[in-house]
Motif scaffolding. Structure first.
Motif, PDB file in Angstrom:
ATOM      1  N   MET A   1       4.132   0.779 -15.762  1.00  0.00           N
ATOM      2  CA  MET A   1       4.462  -0.045 -14.628  1.00  0.00           C
ATOM      3  C   MET A   1       5.952  -0.215 -14.583  1.00  0.00           C
ATOM      4  O   MET A   1       6.591  -0.412 -15.595  1.00  0.00           O
ATOM      5  N   ARG A   3       8.866  -2.120 -14.052  1.00  0.00           N
ATOM      6  CA  ARG A   3       9.362  -3.469 -13.883  1.00  0.00           C
ATOM      7  C   ARG A   3      10.114  -3.856 -15.128  1.00  0.00           C
ATOM      8  O   ARG A   3       9.832  -3.404 -16.210  1.00  0.00           O
ATOM      9  N   THR A  43       2.032 -11.102  -7.235  1.00  0.00           N
ATOM     10  CA  THR A  43       3.162 -10.256  -6.871  1.00  0.00           C
ATOM     11  C   THR A  43       2.714  -9.256  -5.809  1.00  0.00           C
ATOM     12  O   THR A  43       1.520  -9.098  -5.535  1.00  0.00           O
ATOM     13  N   ASP A  45       2.470  -6.258  -6.014  1.00  0.00           N
ATOM     14  CA  ASP A  45       1.636  -5.183  -6.552  1.00  0.00           C
ATOM     15  C   ASP A  45       0.200  -5.331  -6.047  1.00  0.00           C
ATOM     16  O   ASP A  45      -0.425  -4.357  -5.609  1.00  0.00           O
ATOM     17  N   ASN A  48      -0.010  -4.794  -2.121  1.00  0.00           N
ATOM     18  CA  ASN A  48       0.165  -3.414  -1.656  1.00  0.00           C
ATOM     19  C   ASN A  48      -0.878  -2.450  -2.198  1.00  0.00           C
ATOM     20  O   ASN A  48      -1.213  -1.461  -1.538  1.00  0.00           O
ATOM     21  N   ASN A  49      -1.364  -2.710  -3.404  1.00  0.00           N
ATOM     22  CA  ASN A  49      -2.165  -1.697  -4.093  1.00  0.00           C
ATOM     23  C   ASN A  49      -3.656  -2.009  -4.241  1.00  0.00           C
ATOM     24  O   ASN A  49      -4.459  -1.093  -4.339  1.00  0.00           O
ATOM     25  N   TYR A  74       2.714 -13.949  -1.808  1.00  0.00           N
ATOM     26  CA  TYR A  74       3.084 -12.772  -2.585  1.00  0.00           C
ATOM     27  C   TYR A  74       4.596 -12.730  -2.785  1.00  0.00           C
ATOM     28  O   TYR A  74       5.361 -13.011  -1.860  1.00  0.00           O
ATOM     29  N   TRP A  77       9.015  -9.278  -8.009  1.00  0.00           N
ATOM     30  CA  TRP A  77       9.299  -9.729  -9.375  1.00  0.00           C
ATOM     31  C   TRP A  77      10.653 -10.427  -9.515  1.00  0.00           C
ATOM     32  O   TRP A  77      10.749 -11.437 -10.225  1.00  0.00           O
ATOM     33  N   TRP A 274       4.378   5.534 -16.661  1.00  0.00           N
ATOM     34  CA  TRP A 274       4.745   5.992 -15.320  1.00  0.00           C
ATOM     35  C   TRP A 274       6.025   6.840 -15.313  1.00  0.00           C
ATOM     36  O   TRP A 274       6.328   7.509 -14.325  1.00  0.00           O
ATOM     37  N   SER A 314       0.486  -7.996 -16.824  1.00  0.00           N
ATOM     38  CA  SER A 314       0.491  -9.274 -16.124  1.00  0.00           C
ATOM     39  C   SER A 314      -0.591 -10.188 -16.665  1.00  0.00           C
ATOM     40  O   SER A 314      -1.656  -9.736 -17.102  1.00  0.00           O
ATOM     41  N   LYS A 347      -7.592   1.868  -9.732  1.00  0.00           N
ATOM     42  CA  LYS A 347      -6.251   1.967  -9.157  1.00  0.00           C
ATOM     43  C   LYS A 347      -5.231   2.474 -10.171  1.00  0.00           C
ATOM     44  O   LYS A 347      -4.021   2.465  -9.908  1.00  0.00           O
ATOM     45  N   ASN A 349      -4.755   1.354 -13.428  1.00  0.00           N
ATOM     46  CA  ASN A 349      -4.276   0.403 -14.433  1.00  0.00           C
ATOM     47  C   ASN A 349      -5.093   0.498 -15.712  1.00  0.00           C
ATOM     48  O   ASN A 349      -6.246   0.932 -15.703  1.00  0.00           O
TER      49      ASN A 349
END
Length: 426
Positions: A1, A3, A43, A45, A48-49, A74, A77, A274, A314, A347, A349
């Motif tokens: 991820m 971030r 967030t 994330d 959107n996802n 929302y 970060w 990623w 998270s 998704k 994760n």
């Protein structure tokens, strides 16, 4: 991820007394089950996802509490904690808030979150160790792991093949042999392994692999442990990597590693899962060769076991000022429970628990990140850990080691001294 994971230590001083404003003494967020409204901060994330997962959690709660109004906000970060700090000083606190797992500690120390009853959450007895640590402070649980992101090795198949290596290494000895061949073939202007010196997440993986640690808890008092024989062994292994294979700037951190990797002057990285794919993105790939030519694999450790990796991710927490703590706990379980984990896995994760992780290990498409995440570590959950991160004690130690400014022993001793000064300070 993708971030920055930084400890949340800049909480306003007015929050020190926040614990007296709400919550339940028995550690059970059961209050507020008759609430008419619920405010959930996530967030972007999630927005959107996986918005469908948010809606599913809403429906589950609304079925049990007809007429309840659920409001979502929302945040990006960089903005979230500034807004959270401000609202926690008022009576307008949200009921559920998403936190980066390294952000949790500072808020738990200050009493900003209500303790929760783990018996009310699916898979709580199987939470990944590193994620469980992130929501635990002083013997109580103050949040629920949401999802995880691990770390893997990634290398260029074409460069490996050029020295006769066709498959990823299974042992550290095999890895070193392959990198030695690559380094000899490509020369001193090429990094067989691009390993930024200040990358403490990677360096501490070597430390934990060797049986060491950043600090140890002795009956509630934390003591720095980087000068222990085991930790020194791990730091020595990390230095060997930097000395032998890292021929870039030895004062850099890992923030732009995926960009450097995309420039084509290195054969391997060890970082967030990623990063390899992001390096191969056309806007980062300056070689034109990385697409379909990069391969993730589980990082072997010098110990003979898989390298323990830092788990980013998270958590979801309930502010102590929430007037709907019981419903908030129900929403969190609906979102992060068994069905929620299926959606998050779909998704891309990693799940929050060992049961689902074991299932992913059997699927070739997810076996590498799942297997890598199985062995994990987390930062010391000490009251002053945020001050250690803010002072960049580990980064300074590693740069001194990598550049040769100090010996491993001297740098570790100085880091221990700096850590001990603050690690027990609230």
């Amino acid at each position: 991820m993708k971030r920055k994971l930084t400890a949340a230590i800049g909480i306003a001083g007015m929050m020190i007394s926040i614990a007296a404003c709400g919550g339940n003494d028995d550690g059970d967020s059961a209050g507020g089950t008759d609430a008419k409204e619920l405010t959930v901060w996530l967030t972007v994330d999630a927005q959107n996802n996986w918005p469908a997962l948010v809606k599913a959690a809403d429906k589950a709660v609304q079925k049990k509490h007809p007429g309840i109004k659920i409001k979502h906000e929302y945040y990006g970060w960089p903005d979230k904690n500034t807004k959270l700090d401000a609202v926690l000083a008022t009576d307008k606190a949200p009921d559920v808030v998403e936190m980066g797992n390294t952000e949790m500690l500072g808020y738990m120390v200050k009493g900003a979150f209500a303790p929760v009853d783990t018996a009310k959450f699916d898979n709580a007895d199987a939470w990944l160790d590193g994620l469980k640590a992130s929501v635990t402070y002083d013997g109580k649980t103050y949040g629920v792991p949401y999802y995880a992101g691990g770390r893997v090795a990634n290398w260029r198949k074409d460069v490996a093949a050029s020295v006769g290596v066709k498959t990823p290494p299974k042992t550290y000895k095999e890895l070193a042999a392959a990198l030695d061949k690559v380094q000899k073939k490509e020369g001193s202007k090429f990094s067989a392994w691009y390993q930024p010196t200040r990358d403490w997440y990677a360096a501490m993986s070597f430390v934990y692999d060797a049986g060491g640690s950043i600090a140890t808890d002795d009956g509630g008092t934390w003591k720095a442990n980087l000068s222990s024989p085991e930790s020194l062994k791990g730091l020595g292994e990390f230095k060997n990597v930097v000395d032998k294979y890292m021929h870039g700037d030895k004062t850099k951190d890992e923030s732009d590693r995926y960009i450097v990797y995309g420039q084509g002057k290195s054969a391997m990285i060890f970082g967030a899962a990623w990063e390899g794919a992001t390096s191969a993105d056309p806007k980062n790939d300056k070689t034109g060769k990385l697409k379909d030519n990069l391969e993730n694999f589980v990082m072997p450790g010098p110990s003979g076991k898989n390298m323990p990796v830092f788990l980013g991710g998270s958590d979801l927490a309930i502010p102590v000022k929430s007037k709907a703590q019981g419903v908030a706990a129900e929403w969190i379980n609906a979102f992060t429970g068994k069905e929620g984990q299926k959606g998050l896995i779909a998704k891309g994760n990693l799940p929050n628990n060992k049961t689902d992780l074991a299932t992913l290990k059997s699927d070739p498409a997810t076996a590498v990140p799942a297997t890598a995440a199985e062995s994990n570590w987390f930062v010391p959950m000490a009251p002053g850990w945020g001050q250690v991160e803010k002072a960049q004690v580990l980064q300074t130690m590693l740069q001194n080691i990598g550049t040769g400014k100090k010996s491993v022993e001297a740098a570790a001793k100085d880091a221990d001294t700096a850590i001990d000064k603050v690690i027990n300070t609230k």
